[in-house]
Design a protein around this motif. Structure first.
Motif, PDB file in Angstrom:
ATOM      1  N   ASP A 204      34.191  47.335  38.141  1.00  0.00           N
ATOM      2  CA  ASP A 204      34.400  47.104  39.569  1.00  0.00           C
ATOM      3  C   ASP A 204      34.882  45.687  39.837  1.00  0.00           C
ATOM      4  O   ASP A 204      35.500  45.423  40.869  1.00  0.00           O
ATOM      5  CB  ASP A 204      33.101  47.335  40.346  1.00  0.00           C
ATOM      6  CG  ASP A 204      32.718  48.807  40.412  1.00  0.00           C
ATOM      7  OD1 ASP A 204      33.600  49.632  40.700  1.00  0.00           O
ATOM      8  OD2 ASP A 204      31.545  49.121  40.164  1.00  0.00           O
ATOM      9  N   THR A 205      34.568  44.774  38.921  1.00  0.00           N
ATOM     10  CA  THR A 205      34.933  43.370  39.084  1.00  0.00           C
ATOM     11  C   THR A 205      35.595  42.882  37.807  1.00  0.00           C
ATOM     12  O   THR A 205      35.510  43.519  36.746  1.00  0.00           O
ATOM     13  CB  THR A 205      33.694  42.504  39.360  1.00  0.00           C
ATOM     14  OG1 THR A 205      32.851  42.512  38.191  1.00  0.00           O
ATOM     15  CG2 THR A 205      32.909  43.032  40.557  1.00  0.00           C
ATOM     16  N   ASP A 208      33.045  42.468  35.174  1.00  0.00           N
ATOM     17  CA  ASP A 208      32.740  43.740  34.510  1.00  0.00           C
ATOM     18  C   ASP A 208      33.787  44.056  33.440  1.00  0.00           C
ATOM     19  O   ASP A 208      33.459  44.510  32.338  1.00  0.00           O
ATOM     20  CB  ASP A 208      32.731  44.890  35.520  1.00  0.00           C
ATOM     21  CG  ASP A 208      31.585  44.817  36.504  1.00  0.00           C
ATOM     22  OD1 ASP A 208      30.607  44.097  36.226  1.00  0.00           O
ATOM     23  OD2 ASP A 208      31.674  45.482  37.557  1.00  0.00           O
ATOM     24  N   SER A 287      37.032  35.804  35.889  1.00  0.00           N
ATOM     25  CA  SER A 287      36.067  36.495  36.749  1.00  0.00           C
ATOM     26  C   SER A 287      36.356  36.299  38.230  1.00  0.00           C
ATOM     27  O   SER A 287      35.820  37.027  39.072  1.00  0.00           O
ATOM     28  CB  SER A 287      34.648  36.019  36.433  1.00  0.00           C
ATOM     29  OG  SER A 287      34.476  34.667  36.822  1.00  0.00           O
ATOM     30  N   ARG A 290      40.395  39.583  41.596  1.00  0.00           N
ATOM     31  CA  ARG A 290      39.994  40.898  42.098  1.00  0.00           C
ATOM     32  C   ARG A 290      40.502  41.979  41.149  1.00  0.00           C
ATOM     33  O   ARG A 290      41.534  41.815  40.502  1.00  0.00           O
ATOM     34  CB  ARG A 290      40.574  41.141  43.494  1.00  0.00           C
ATOM     35  CG  ARG A 290      40.029  40.220  44.576  1.00  0.00           C
ATOM     36  CD  ARG A 290      40.743  40.493  45.900  1.00  0.00           C
ATOM     37  NE  ARG A 290      42.134  40.081  45.859  1.00  0.00           N
ATOM     38  CZ  ARG A 290      43.122  40.685  46.515  1.00  0.00           C
ATOM     39  NH1 ARG A 290      42.869  41.767  47.244  1.00  0.00           N
ATOM     40  NH2 ARG A 290      44.356  40.234  46.448  1.00  0.00           N
TER      41      ARG A 290
END
Length: 565
Positions: A204-205, A208, A287, A290
């Motif tokens: 989702d990120t 991740d 990180s 998006r």
């Protein structure tokens, strides 16, 4: 409304406390007209039906379904993937069948019986849970497949991003598709991971994504770091992996800079703020991007039925097609669709109005050279193809100007439909001492019979089967309606339907020859059915019937040697 809803209401009411009532009309799924809610092991299900019910299957949905609770064979909207058919006209039997399958699937999922399906059909689950719906990734993996981490290239439109193995592949694909070279192919990371994750582990990120790659790939995070080291506004990552069966899957992710208060991508200075004090600056930088999971398809999803090794073999062969008329144009396109990646098309003529109902090219190409126009059409239709080039000249002229191309060919297919032109092809190849095999394809009157003759550089010759005037020694068709009394053949007595058998015949012999399944000399013939002969007022020659046998009413395929005594 479905027929007899009171009977269904009574049936559901008979379930007792497990029946939770009708689905309100405002809560029905798209296309559904009625529905009922029920409880199964503390879960709430909905059975809904459309306006064709009970001649269509009932749908079963799991309410409150989320990706964190993902189960095999359940779609993003909670719809259970059931294979049962309706019981036409019987509402209750159709509902019983759907619920029986639903209960069985949910029970099996509790035992994790189908959990391997998350990996086996990874591509479908990723597609189902993609977060970006207005940008689709189309991936052409290339020969390295899922073997190693590497940088590939991507070209992008408003709604699609095409990922290809190399910069040269991207340039060729885009040029074939649009007629111009791409300006800025994007460097993209392709990272094999093992094992492929279940939906609850989809990133989702960006954090991740980094964590997933760090644990399940070799050196994949090195590519992620390289990808963002120059602070791109946008970048793409393709995750790759193999299912238990060996199937390859690809899943694309788009990375984008975070937005400022005005909704614009932040400046490089803001993006890198504080990195100097981070324990792992590149991981921290990554990180901050998006992440969007993109619906992903394979550009080679339409690969033929041929085994993977044979597809690579087909991609490597060099084929020259002489004659790009009704027969040759279809042969060229079908060979390209079968995986032949290197085609040279030769034909001196331009397309006429008499051609368009049976030619691969349509009215917009009338007046243009057949070979060059067909080559452009194939490149546009199959932009991933390696090389297709057209030459508007006779084969003899082409061979004089490009003798090396002829000598390097693996197969030559002559579909000129003209005895003198085919004889010229044979003479030219003999003069050049060409070692490639040759297929000669042609049709007899009214396309009632079509032939494909495979010959090698030694032994039998095409001329063995014809007299000095170009008349076949063993024809199939005799008599028949005469052609229109006109010069230059402005119309023809056959169309696309009659032509299809001839095209398929020649292509099948060509593919089998390239695979080593057919050796010269070989003669394949397709003969039309009795109705076609009757409509053309024609019949089968006594000579053919004596040597090859009288065709049955349905016609069919005849195979033999190209020999005449």
């Amino acid at each position: 409304m479905p027929p007899d809803p009171p009977k269904l209401d009574d049936w559901f009411a008979g379930l007792g406390d497990d029946f939770l009532g009708r689905v309100p009309s405002g809560s029905l799924r798209a296309g559904m007209v009625d529905g009922w809610r029920l409880r199964w092991r503390e879960r709430q299900l909905e059975l809904q039906v459309d306006g064709d019910f009970p001649f269509s299957a009932a749908r079963v949905y799991l309410n409150g379904y989320t990706r964190a609770q993902a189960q095999p064979h359940i779609e993003k909207n909670g719809k259970l993937c059931l294979g049962g058919k309706p019981v036409p006209g019987d509402c209750i039997a159709t509902v019983r069948r759907a619920l029986s399958e639903a209960f069985r699937l949910l029970g099996e999922n509790e035992t994790k019986l189908h959990d391997d399906d998350f990996r086996e059909d990874f591509g479908l689950y990723w597609l189902n849970w993609s977060t970006k719906t207005d940008l689709i990734a189309e991936v052409l993996p290339g020969p390295e497949g899922t073997t190693r981490c590497r940088l590939v290239r991507a070209v992008q439109t408003k709604n699609q991003v095409f990922v290809l193995p190399t910069k040269a592949d991207a340039a060729r694909f885009w040029t074939n598709r649009t007629g111009s070279a791409p300006k800025w192919p994007k460097t993209t990371a392709l990272i094999p991971i093992d094992p492929l994750p279940a939906p609850d582990r989809y990133p989702d990120t960006a954090a991740d994504l980094w964590a997933l790659v760090a644990v399940r790939s070799r050196h994949g995070t090195d590519l992620l770091a390289r990808l963002v080291d120059n602070d791109p506004k946008e970048a793409f990552v393709v995750l790759a992996g193999r299912a238990p069966s060996g199937r390859e899957h690809y899943a694309a992710v788009r990375l984008r800079r975070p937005l400022d208060r005005a909704g614009l991508p932040v400046k490089k200075r803001v993006l890198r703020q504080g990195l100097e004090s981070a324990e792992d600056p590149l991981r921290t930088l990554f990180s901050r991007f998006r992440v969007e999971r993109l619906a992903t398809h394979r550009l080679d999803a339409a690969s033929s039925r041929l085994p993977e090794g044979v597809q690579r073999q087909m991609a490597a062969v060099r084929v020259i097609i002489v004659g790009c008329g009704a027969l040759g144009s279809g042969v060229a396109r079908m060979l390209a669709q079968a995986g032949a990646e290197h085609l040279v098309l030769v034909d001196p003529d331009s397309l006429g109005w008499e051609n368009i109902r049976r030619h691969e090219l349509g009215a917009s190409f009338v007046g243009h050279g057949k070979a060059k126009s067909l080559a452009a059409a194939i490149r546009a239709a199959l932009p991933m193809i390696g090389f297709v080039e057209g030459h508007q000249k006779t084969f003899a002229t082409f061979a004089r100007e490009y003798p090396a191309v002829v000598e390097e060919a693996d197969l030559i297919v002559s579909c000129t439909g003209d005895w003198a032109a085919d004889a010229s092809v044979e003479h030219t190849l003999a003069r050049l001492k060409c070692r490639a095999s040759v297929i000669y394809g042609w049709m007899e009157a009214h396309a009632l019979a079509s032939h494909a003759v495979l010959l090698g550089s030694q032994g039998a010759r095409l001329s063995d089967g014809f007299d000095e005037h170009g008349n076949p020694r063993l024809p199939v068709v005799v008599d028949g309606k005469p052609p229109p009394p006109e010069c230059a053949g402005a119309s023809t007595t056959f169309g696309a339907v009659e032509l299809a058998h001839a095209q398929a015949l020649v292509v099948r012999v060509a593919v089998d020859a390239l695979r080593g399944l057919e050796a010269p000399p070989a003669w394949h013939s397709w003969i039309a059915d009795a109705v076609a002969f009757k409509e053309a007022e024609a019949s089968v020659t006594s000579g053919w019937a004596a040597v090859r046998g009288q065709p049955g009413d349905m016609g069919g395929l005849f195979v033999g040697d190209w020999s005449f005594s």
